[in-house]
Design an enzyme around this catalytic site. Structure first.
Site, PDB file in Angstrom:
ATOM      1  N   ASP A   1       3.100   7.459  -1.072  1.00  0.00           N
ATOM      2  CA  ASP A   1       3.921   8.672  -1.011  1.00  0.00           C
ATOM      3  C   ASP A   1       4.140   9.236  -2.417  1.00  0.00           C
ATOM      4  O   ASP A   1       3.590   8.728  -3.398  1.00  0.00           O
ATOM      5  CB  ASP A   1       5.253   8.334  -0.316  1.00  0.00           C
ATOM      6  CG  ASP A   1       5.799   9.501   0.494  1.00  0.00           C
ATOM      7  OD1 ASP A   1       5.703  10.652   0.012  1.00  0.00           O
ATOM      8  OD2 ASP A   1       6.315   9.266   1.593  1.00  0.00           O
TER       9      ASP A   1
ATOM     10  N   LYS B   1       0.832  -1.222   0.000  1.00  0.00           N
ATOM     11  CA  LYS B   1       0.000   0.000   0.000  1.00  0.00           C
ATOM     12  C   LYS B   1       0.859   1.263   0.000  1.00  0.00           C
ATOM     13  O   LYS B   1       0.767   2.111   0.894  1.00  0.00           O
ATOM     14  CB  LYS B   1      -0.964   0.025   1.190  1.00  0.00           C
ATOM     15  CG  LYS B   1      -1.948  -1.135   1.211  1.00  0.00           C
ATOM     16  CD  LYS B   1      -2.956  -0.972   2.328  1.00  0.00           C
ATOM     17  CE  LYS B   1      -3.888  -2.147   2.436  1.00  0.00           C
ATOM     18  NZ  LYS B   1      -3.255  -3.381   2.955  1.00  0.00           N
TER      19      LYS B   1
HETATM   20  P1  5BU Z   1      -8.290 -11.234   7.170  1.00  0.00           P
HETATM   21  O1  5BU Z   1      -7.514 -11.985   8.226  1.00  0.00           O
HETATM   22  O2  5BU Z   1      -8.929 -12.164   6.128  1.00  0.00           O
HETATM   23  O3  5BU Z   1      -9.236 -10.235   7.736  1.00  0.00           O
HETATM   24  O4  5BU Z   1      -7.120 -10.424   6.380  1.00  0.00           O
HETATM   25  C1  5BU Z   1      -7.391  -9.551   5.333  1.00  0.00           C
HETATM   26  C2  5BU Z   1      -6.123  -9.134   4.654  1.00  0.00           C
HETATM   27  O5  5BU Z   1      -6.427  -8.221   3.608  1.00  0.00           O
HETATM   28  C3  5BU Z   1      -5.105  -8.427   5.532  1.00  0.00           C
HETATM   29  O6  5BU Z   1      -3.812  -8.771   5.078  1.00  0.00           O
HETATM   30  C4  5BU Z   1      -5.367  -6.956   5.298  1.00  0.00           C
HETATM   31  O7  5BU Z   1      -4.187  -6.181   5.429  1.00  0.00           O
HETATM   32  C5  5BU Z   1      -5.821  -6.958   3.850  1.00  0.00           C
HETATM   33  N1  5BU Z   1      -6.786  -5.894   3.515  1.00  0.00           N
HETATM   34  C6  5BU Z   1      -8.033  -5.803   4.084  1.00  0.00           C
HETATM   35  O8  5BU Z   1      -8.405  -6.608   4.917  1.00  0.00           O
HETATM   36  N2  5BU Z   1      -8.893  -4.819   3.680  1.00  0.00           N
HETATM   37  C7  5BU Z   1      -8.573  -3.887   2.758  1.00  0.00           C
HETATM   38  O9  5BU Z   1      -9.383  -3.023   2.436  1.00  0.00           O
HETATM   39  C8  5BU Z   1      -7.277  -3.987   2.199  1.00  0.00           C
HETATM   40  C9  5BU Z   1      -6.413  -4.985   2.576  1.00  0.00           C
HETATM   41 BR1  5BU Z   1      -6.786  -2.773   0.920  1.00  0.00          BR
END
Ligand code: 5BU
Length: 252
Positions: A92, A89
């Site tokens: 900058d 992500k």
């Molecule tokens: P989870 O454990 O399934 O909740 O992880 C979700 C992953 O997706 C985690 O690595 C977050 O950093 C990533 N993510 C997210 O959850 N939502 C977003 O909007 C974004 C990334 Br962009």
């Protein structure tokens, strides 16, 4: 349109490879391998690597990253045939993100097929990343929407992301969003915030189901805790893969 046909619409080598891998392995599941212990992360990948099309990493959360992490990652990638997406992500100015992408400790451009960025800084962030990643055939995802409650990514913001993707479509391969972002099948839509039942966590994460998001035109589900916190991650990964793949078959 199926993933194989969609691979012909894009000129980006990473997007082509991703579509082909999905079709060949019959999977539209991305594993968010958010484990802080490198050995546990690699064990998990060895268990479920054959079920996924993309391994999503946050290498900066790992406490014991070994010196040869790049070699190990590339070996795993070649063994199980997935693409690697570092969920860095970037956010900058172009000049700074170039250094964050190519240099520093992680040297992301040496091993990540896919990266993502916020578009808040304007087009310069894409141009900066593109100068590094395009010659290597890598691909960029734009954050058009987020899964977390109260996020500030409005519909207008998502629209701006789509416009920038069209402008830089040799390097931008798609979006992070909750649904299909544009009616152009060369772009790939990846959706985080997925579990088998709807819900959330206590820090604002919101979960939707594989069926719902694929029905809304997403292509790839991103699943973390739903898999790695399960007693049997392989069985669980197969449940997610089946749910998302069947949902995809149903809309063909
Ligand atoms: P989870 O454990 O399934 O909740 O992880 C979700 C992953 O997706 C985690 O690595 C977050 O950093 C990533 N993510 C997210 O959850 N939502 C977003 O909007 C974004 C990334 Br962009």
């Amino acid at each position: 349109m199926n993933y194989q046909k969609r691979s012909e619409l894009t000129g980006n080598p990473t997007a082509k490879k991703l579509f082909a891998t999905m079709e060949q392995k019959q999977t539209n599941l991305c594993l968010a391998a958010d484990l802080a212990d490198w050995n546990k992360l690699t064990e998990l990948v060895k268990k479920v690597g054959h079920k996924i099309c993309v391994l999503k990493t946050h290498l900066d959360i790992i406490n014991n990253l070994p010196a040869d992490f790049i070699d190990q990652l590339i070996k795993l990638k070649n063994l199980y045939d997935f693409l690697i997406f570092e969920d860095r992500k970037f956010a900058d100015i172009g000049h700074t993100v170039q250094r964050q992408y190519a240099g520093g400790f992680y040297k992301i451009a040496d091993w990540a097929d896919i990266i993502n960025c916020h578009i808040l800084p304007g087009p310069g962030i894409i141009e900066g990343l593109r100068e590094i990643g395009l010659p290597k055939g890598q691909g960029l995802l734009l954050l058009a929407q987020m899964s977390s409650a109260g996020n500030l990514l409005t519909d207008d913001y998502a629209h701006q992301a789509v416009e920038l993707a069209k402008k830089y479509d040799d390097f931008v391969i798609g979006f992070i969003g909750m649904r299909k972002m544009i009616d152009d099948d060369k772009f790939i839509n990846l959706t985080p915030g997925i579990q088998l039942t709807e819900g959330g966590d206590n820090l604002g994460q919101q979960y939707n189901t594989p069926e719902n998001v694929i029905k809304n035109g997403s292509d790839i589900i991103i699943v973390g805790r739903g898999i790695y916190e399960a007693g049997d991650p392989l069985t669980e990964a197969e449940k997610y893969r089946t749910a998302a793949w069947q949902a995809y078959q149903n809309i063909q």
